[in-house]
Design a protein around this motif. Sequence first.
Motif, PDB file in Angstrom:
ATOM      1  N   ALA A  83       0.827  -1.210   0.000  1.00 37.90           N
ATOM      2  CA  ALA A  83       0.000   0.000   0.000  1.00 37.90           C
ATOM      3  C   ALA A  83       0.859   1.257   0.000  1.00 37.90           C
ATOM      4  CB  ALA A  83      -0.944  -0.015   1.207  1.00 37.90           C
ATOM      5  N   LEU A  84       1.921   1.245   0.797  1.00 39.26           N
ATOM      6  CA  LEU A  84       2.824   2.392   0.861  1.00 39.26           C
ATOM      7  C   LEU A  84       3.538   2.594  -0.474  1.00 39.26           C
ATOM      8  CD1 LEU A  84       4.241   4.625   2.436  1.00 39.26           C
ATOM      9  CD2 LEU A  84       5.848   2.900   3.315  1.00 39.26           C
ATOM     10  N   CYS A  85       4.020   1.509  -1.058  1.00 39.36           N
ATOM     11  CA  CYS A  85       4.689   1.609  -2.364  1.00 39.36           C
ATOM     12  C   CYS A  85       3.762   2.217  -3.410  1.00 39.36           C
ATOM     13  CB  CYS A  85       5.152   0.230  -2.833  1.00 39.36           C
ATOM     14  SG  CYS A  85       6.580  -0.441  -1.954  1.00 39.36           S
ATOM     15  N   LYS A  86       2.535   1.749  -3.461  1.00 40.98           N
ATOM     16  CA  LYS A  86       1.582   2.263  -4.444  1.00 40.98           C
ATOM     17  C   LYS A  86       1.346   3.754  -4.255  1.00 40.98           C
ATOM     18  CE  LYS A  86      -1.161  -1.794  -5.703  1.00 40.98           C
ATOM     19  NZ  LYS A  86      -2.531  -2.367  -5.737  1.00 40.98           N
ATOM     20  N   ASP A  87       1.245   4.172  -3.009  1.00 41.39           N
ATOM     21  CA  ASP A  87       1.007   5.585  -2.713  1.00 41.39           C
ATOM     22  C   ASP A  87       2.188   6.441  -3.159  1.00 41.39           C
ATOM     23  OD1 ASP A  87      -0.438   7.811  -1.318  1.00 41.39           O
ATOM     24  OD2 ASP A  87       1.340   7.735  -0.036  1.00 41.39           O
ATOM     25  N   ILE A  88       3.400   6.008  -2.836  1.00 40.13           N
ATOM     26  CA  ILE A  88       4.600   6.766  -3.206  1.00 40.13           C
ATOM     27  C   ILE A  88       4.760   6.808  -4.720  1.00 40.13           C
ATOM     28  CG2 ILE A  88       7.123   6.780  -3.086  1.00 40.13           C
ATOM     29  CD1 ILE A  88       6.824   5.514  -0.275  1.00 40.13           C
ATOM     30  N   ILE A  89       4.574   5.671  -5.362  1.00 40.81           N
ATOM     31  CA  ILE A  89       4.721   5.586  -6.819  1.00 40.81           C
ATOM     32  C   ILE A  89       3.735   6.512  -7.525  1.00 40.81           C
ATOM     33  CG2 ILE A  89       4.380   4.062  -8.807  1.00 40.81           C
ATOM     34  CD1 ILE A  89       5.463   1.787  -6.960  1.00 40.81           C
ATOM     35  N   ALA A  90       2.496   6.532  -7.041  1.00 41.17           N
ATOM     36  CA  ALA A  90       1.470   7.359  -7.668  1.00 41.17           C
ATOM     37  C   ALA A  90       1.793   8.843  -7.544  1.00 41.17           C
ATOM     38  CB  ALA A  90       0.106   7.063  -7.038  1.00 41.17           C
ATOM     39  N   ARG A  91       2.319   9.239  -6.403  1.00 40.48           N
ATOM     40  CA  ARG A  91       2.590  10.661  -6.176  1.00 40.48           C
ATOM     41  C   ARG A  91       3.847  11.138  -6.887  1.00 40.48           C
ATOM     42  NH1 ARG A  91       4.067  11.361  -1.558  1.00 40.48           N
ATOM     43  NH2 ARG A  91       3.757   9.368  -0.488  1.00 40.48           N
ATOM     44  N   HIS A  92       4.857  10.276  -6.992  1.00 44.18           N
ATOM     45  CA  HIS A  92       6.128  10.684  -7.589  1.00 44.18           C
ATOM     46  C   HIS A  92       6.322  10.147  -9.008  1.00 44.18           C
ATOM     47  CE1 HIS A  92       7.866  12.541  -3.973  1.00 44.18           C
ATOM     48  NE2 HIS A  92       7.221  11.608  -3.308  1.00 44.18           N
ATOM     49  N   LYS A  93       5.364   9.362  -9.481  1.00 44.73           N
ATOM     50  CA  LYS A  93       5.451   8.781 -10.829  1.00 44.73           C
ATOM     51  C   LYS A  93       6.751   7.994 -11.008  1.00 44.73           C
ATOM     52  CE  LYS A  93       1.600  10.740 -12.141  1.00 44.73           C
ATOM     53  NZ  LYS A  93       1.194  11.278 -10.819  1.00 44.73           N
ATOM     54  N   ILE A  94       7.071   7.165 -10.008  1.00 39.90           N
ATOM     55  CA  ILE A  94       8.282   6.343 -10.069  1.00 39.90           C
ATOM     56  C   ILE A  94       8.042   5.175 -11.011  1.00 39.90           C
ATOM     57  CG2 ILE A  94       9.832   4.860  -8.736  1.00 39.90           C
ATOM     58  CD1 ILE A  94       9.337   6.669  -6.343  1.00 39.90           C
TER      59      ILE A  94
END
Length: 284
Positions: free
Chosen positions: A138-149
């Motif tokens: 869940a944390l990874c998905k949130d970070i990826i979505a916000r930073h477009k990683i």
Amino acid sequence: MKTRWSKYSLAASVALLLSACATGPVIDTSYVSQNQDSRALFLVLHYTVIDFEKSLRVLTTGGQVSSHYLVRDEPPTIYRLVDENRRSWHAGASSWTGHTNLNASSIGIEIVNAGYVDGPNGRVYAPYPQKQIDQVIALCKDIIARHKIRPERVIGHADIAPGRKQDPGPMFPWKQLADAGVIPWPDEAKLDAKRAEYAAKELPPAEWFQERLAKVGYALPKSGEIDTATKETLATFQMKYRPSDFAGKPDSETAALLDVVTSPGGMVLKGEADQPPRPYTSRW
């Protein structure tokens, strides 16, 4: 009288000057360039090797190490320790796809996990509770979505420092992250075909393995021999894609995996639950 007013005028001028210095310049933010992206290009996953209390103390006090997030095992809880806009000290000497010193361009997640113990039957790695992994995903998905990683830039500490680091270890379920659409994964049909192909022919030379590992993203000198650095890098690659055997030895299945992972269309990325996996081409 003139001298007194001059003194007052001088004092007022000094006060205004100091006030301006304290508040800084006036900046107009009316215009925003389209030519930009996040400073966070990578997401790096770690394990702590120690329990939660010790992990928290090490990561928040004078131990010269930190991370943006700490994910506790019991109860599974996400703690933010460093603001994402600031650099945390989690990667150390590191390299991935030509990028070095990843502290400056990554977000680090430390996961509370005992790591491993060496016993009479060899090295034993600690498992991860499923509820903790759910929080990590869940944390990874949130970070990826916000930073477009990019998906291929979600990596482990071992990936950016093979041999020097092992985390998050062979018990970390990378396949679950792939099933959740966080990272790409080798296409099973293509992998089966390559397994049969490489099992039926002579193993590629050391240079081939080194070239393919470098194409994945590892910093690896091309010595032309299966030297220590190559074995450590092979072990790191195997730990992620074939955790049942990560001895660092070149074999036909590892060759098949390297072929698929580094070939156009060899990786797939899952979308939403109602969407099938789609071919994924790295933009390294």
